[in-house]
Design an enzyme around this catalytic site. Structure first.
Site, PDB file in Angstrom:
ATOM      1  N   SER A 276      75.588  10.175 -19.946  1.00  0.00           N
ATOM      2  CA  SER A 276      76.729  10.435 -20.856  1.00  0.00           C
ATOM      3  C   SER A 276      78.157  10.156 -19.992  1.00  0.00           C
ATOM      4  O   SER A 276      78.048  10.403 -18.916  1.00  0.00           O
ATOM      5  CB  SER A 276      76.819  11.633 -21.762  1.00  0.00           C
ATOM      6  OG  SER A 276      75.680  12.150 -22.429  1.00  0.00           O
TER       7      SER A 276
HETATM    8  N1  SAH Z   1      72.219  14.956 -20.658  1.00  0.00           N
HETATM    9  C1  SAH Z   1      71.918  13.797 -19.932  1.00  0.00           C
HETATM   10  C2  SAH Z   1      71.706  12.331 -20.922  1.00  0.00           C
HETATM   11  C3  SAH Z   1      70.859  12.703 -21.813  1.00  0.00           C
HETATM   12  S1  SAH Z   1      70.366  10.839 -22.499  1.00  0.00           S
HETATM   13  C4  SAH Z   1      72.582  13.614 -18.842  1.00  0.00           C
HETATM   14  O1  SAH Z   1      73.359  14.224 -18.243  1.00  0.00           O
HETATM   15  O2  SAH Z   1      72.085  12.731 -17.904  1.00  0.00           O
HETATM   16  C5  SAH Z   1      69.165  11.376 -23.817  1.00  0.00           C
HETATM   17  C6  SAH Z   1      67.962  12.189 -23.210  1.00  0.00           C
HETATM   18  O3  SAH Z   1      67.269  12.819 -24.272  1.00  0.00           O
HETATM   19  C7  SAH Z   1      66.952  10.996 -22.829  1.00  0.00           C
HETATM   20  O4  SAH Z   1      66.568  11.261 -21.444  1.00  0.00           O
HETATM   21  C8  SAH Z   1      65.734  11.134 -23.730  1.00  0.00           C
HETATM   22  O5  SAH Z   1      64.666  10.750 -23.219  1.00  0.00           O
HETATM   23  C9  SAH Z   1      65.795  12.583 -24.142  1.00  0.00           C
HETATM   24  N2  SAH Z   1      65.034  12.850 -25.509  1.00  0.00           N
HETATM   25  C10 SAH Z   1      65.098  12.157 -26.682  1.00  0.00           C
HETATM   26  N3  SAH Z   1      64.377  12.862 -27.759  1.00  0.00           N
HETATM   27  C11 SAH Z   1      63.847  14.254 -27.088  1.00  0.00           C
HETATM   28  C12 SAH Z   1      63.227  15.254 -27.438  1.00  0.00           C
HETATM   29  N4  SAH Z   1      62.764  15.302 -28.777  1.00  0.00           N
HETATM   30  N5  SAH Z   1      63.204  16.376 -26.620  1.00  0.00           N
HETATM   31  C13 SAH Z   1      63.790  16.087 -25.433  1.00  0.00           C
HETATM   32  N6  SAH Z   1      64.491  15.155 -24.691  1.00  0.00           N
HETATM   33  C14 SAH Z   1      64.518  14.102 -25.626  1.00  0.00           C
END
Ligand code: SAH
Length: 218
Positions: free
Chosen positions: A63
């Protein structure tokens, strides 16, 4: 860190410090302490301190720093909380939270195994010992380790997921982007005796939270 990168870091920090609405000193400090360049792919390292999201593989993104700061602030951490993150991604947001709960802990859940492995390795290398990276199971979040004082979801959901609200302790805060696949509103939901009290924090755009309860997988 090379000169260009440290100049970019200072510039980012100045712009976050003057952000509208104001970010708290403790959140700004955490942003300054965590090396974002360690959480992005080598080819994007020169862009690590731009206030933009960056691709991290598997179609996912780390993000934008301003949004990381805003969401972290909305968790209202004081230092002893048990925190849950959904969407470990690069592990950057997890590192920021880790710094803000020195007497607490963070469980962060990811559904893509390669991302979970990479984040676990870099968090360990950098010494964030109060963070546990878990692979997502059949239920959203980490029901076995609930309740949590704060829950942050860094992927978009079509509504507040009931199973996450269930994992929130009394008085706990859930910070989550809610809306369509293309556009969401950042919501802070607080669990009170009377139910959930909601606060809208502004528009945002996240990759979708996937699974049976949020957005169905395509
Ligand atoms: N917080 C992260 C950015 C997250 S991007 C950072 O600091 O880099 C969103 C992430 O959510 C992705 O990696 C995706 O694979 C994950 N995601 C999507 N659905 C999910 C679920 N049901 N449970 C856990 N993770 C999930």
């Amino acid at each position: 860190m090379n000169n260009d990168l440290s100049k970019a870091k200072e510039a980012l920090f100045r712009s976050l410090r003057s952000a509208l609405g104001g970010l708290s000193e403790s959140v700004l400090q955490a942003i300054q302490q965590v090396p974002r360049e360690r959480f992005v792919p080598p080819e994007s390292r020169h862009m690590a301190y731009l206030d933009i999201p960056l691709a991290i593989g598997a179609g996912q993104t780390i993000s934008q720093p301003y949004i990381v700061a805003l969401m972290t602030q909305a968790l209202e951490l004081r230092g002893t909380e048990r925190v849950l993150e959904l969407g470990t991604g690069s592990g950057y947001q997890a590192a920021i939270i880790s710094r803000l709960v020195p007497q607490g802990s963070l469980v962060t859940v990811e559904r893509v195994p390669e991302l979970a492995d990479r984040a676990r390795a870099v968090l360990k290398e950098l010494g964030y010992a109060n963070v546990t990276v878990e692979l997502a199971g059949p239920t959203l979040g980490s029901p076995g380790r609930a309740p949590f004082d704060a829950i942050i979801v860094t992927a978009a959901a079509p509504r507040l997921p009931p199973s996450l609200v269930d994992q929130l302790a009394p008085g706990g805060r859930l910070v989550i982007p809610v809306g369509s696949r293309d556009m969401q509103e950042l919501v802070q939901a607080r669990r009170t005796d009377e139910g959930l009290s909601l606060r809208m924090l502004g528009p945002c755009r996240f990759v979708p939270l996937l699974g049976p309860e949020p957005f169905p997988e395509e």
